[in-house]
Scaffold this motif. Structure first.
Motif, mmCIF file in Angstrom:
data_model
loop_
_atom_site.group_PDB
_atom_site.id
_atom_site.type_symbol
_atom_site.label_atom_id
_atom_site.label_comp_id
_atom_site.label_asym_id
_atom_site.label_seq_id
_atom_site.Cartn_x
_atom_site.Cartn_y
_atom_site.Cartn_z
ATOM 1 N N SER A 1 -32.301 0.902 21.491
ATOM 2 C CA SER A 1 -32.208 2.216 22.138
ATOM 3 C C SER A 1 -33.595 2.792 22.389
ATOM 4 O O SER A 1 -33.767 3.673 23.224
ATOM 5 C CB SER A 1 -31.390 3.188 21.293
ATOM 6 N N LYS B 1 -32.032 -10.723 29.095
ATOM 7 C CA LYS B 1 -32.758 -10.927 30.347
ATOM 8 C C LYS B 1 -33.769 -12.050 30.158
ATOM 9 O O LYS B 1 -34.657 -11.962 29.338
ATOM 10 C CB LYS B 1 -33.469 -9.636 30.743
ATOM 11 N N GLN C 1 -31.914 -5.731 25.957
ATOM 12 C CA GLN C 1 -31.903 -4.302 26.219
ATOM 13 C C GLN C 1 -30.469 -3.811 26.229
ATOM 14 O O GLN C 1 -29.530 -4.598 26.344
ATOM 15 C CB GLN C 1 -32.591 -3.983 27.541
ATOM 16 N N SER D 1 -27.116 -2.293 27.646
ATOM 17 C CA SER D 1 -26.414 -2.273 28.930
ATOM 18 C C SER D 1 -26.083 -0.810 29.259
ATOM 19 O O SER D 1 -26.394 0.101 28.484
ATOM 20 C CB SER D 1 -25.126 -3.081 28.821
ATOM 21 N N GLU D 2 -25.422 -0.602 30.344
ATOM 22 C CA GLU D 2 -25.033 0.766 30.723
ATOM 23 C C GLU D 2 -24.123 1.380 29.663
ATOM 24 O O GLU D 2 -24.331 2.522 29.251
ATOM 25 C CB GLU D 2 -24.331 0.743 32.091
ATOM 26 N N ILE D 3 -23.133 0.637 29.206
ATOM 27 C CA ILE D 3 -22.241 1.167 28.171
ATOM 28 C C ILE D 3 -22.976 1.244 26.829
ATOM 29 O O ILE D 3 -22.710 2.127 26.020
ATOM 30 C CB ILE D 3 -20.915 0.349 28.065
ATOM 31 N N GLU E 1 -26.117 2.069 26.537
ATOM 32 C CA GLU E 1 -26.921 3.293 26.638
ATOM 33 C C GLU E 1 -26.111 4.511 26.203
ATOM 34 O O GLU E 1 -26.642 5.434 25.597
ATOM 35 C CB GLU E 1 -27.421 3.499 28.073
ATOM 36 N N LYS E 2 -24.823 4.484 26.484
ATOM 37 C CA LYS E 2 -23.966 5.601 26.089
ATOM 38 C C LYS E 2 -23.810 5.684 24.574
ATOM 39 O O LYS E 2 -23.448 6.733 24.040
ATOM 40 C CB LYS E 2 -22.609 5.499 26.779
ATOM 41 N N LYS F 1 -26.191 5.682 22.537
ATOM 42 C CA LYS F 1 -27.310 6.473 22.006
ATOM 43 C C LYS F 1 -26.817 7.806 21.428
ATOM 44 O O LYS F 1 -27.331 8.283 20.422
ATOM 45 C CB LYS F 1 -28.361 6.726 23.077
#
Length: 112
Positions: A32, A70, A82, A84-86, A88-89, A91
Motif C-alpha cells: 500500500s 508486473k 503492486q 490492484s484496483e480492488i 487499493e480499496k 487501504k
C-alpha cells in the motif's frame, strides 16, 4: 460446507477466505506504500520467511485479484508487485485496522 455457500455472499466470510494467508494483510500493507520487488518484500517481513512461503503467499494474493505481478523484459529479470484496483480499496481497511491495533496495544499495556 456452510462457508462455501456463504463465500461471495457474506462479506465477512468472503474477506476471511481471501485473506487466509498468515502474512497477507502485512504484505498488502507493505504494497500500500509502494510497489516492491520480491527481495525487498522478503527483507521487510517482520519474521524470516522462506522464498517458497513468500512466493506462495504472493501467488495467492494475485489469484484473489488483490495484487498485480508486473514483469519487466530486461536482464537481469525484474518483477514488481503492486496493489490492484480492488487491492487499493483495501487501504481503507488497513487504516482502520491500524487504529484498532494501536488501541488494542494500549489496552494490553494497561493490563500489565
Amino acid at each position: 460446507m456452510e462457508q462455501r455457500r456463504l463465500f461471495g455472499k457474506c462479506p465477512y466470510v468472503t474477506a476471511q477466505k481471501v485473506l487466509t494467508g498468515k502474512w497477507s494483510m502485512f504484505i498488502l500493507y507493505l504494497l500500500s506504500e509502494e510497489p516492491l520487488r520480491f527481495n525487498e518484500l522478503q527483507r521487510r517481513m517482520p519474521e524470516k520467511m522462506t522464498h517458497t512461503t513468500l512466493s506462495r503467499q504472493l501467488k495467492q494474493l494475485e489469484e484473489e485479484g488483490l495484487i498485480i505481478r508486473k514483469e519487466y523484459q530486461q536482464v537481469p529479470p525484474k518483477v514488481e508487485y503492486q496493489l490492484s484496483e480492488i487491492g487499493e480499496k483495501f487501504k481503507k481497511v488497513l487504516s482502520v485496522l491500524e487504529i484498532w491495533g494501536n488501541e488494542y496495544i494500549h489496552y494490553l499495556d494497561n493490563q500489565k
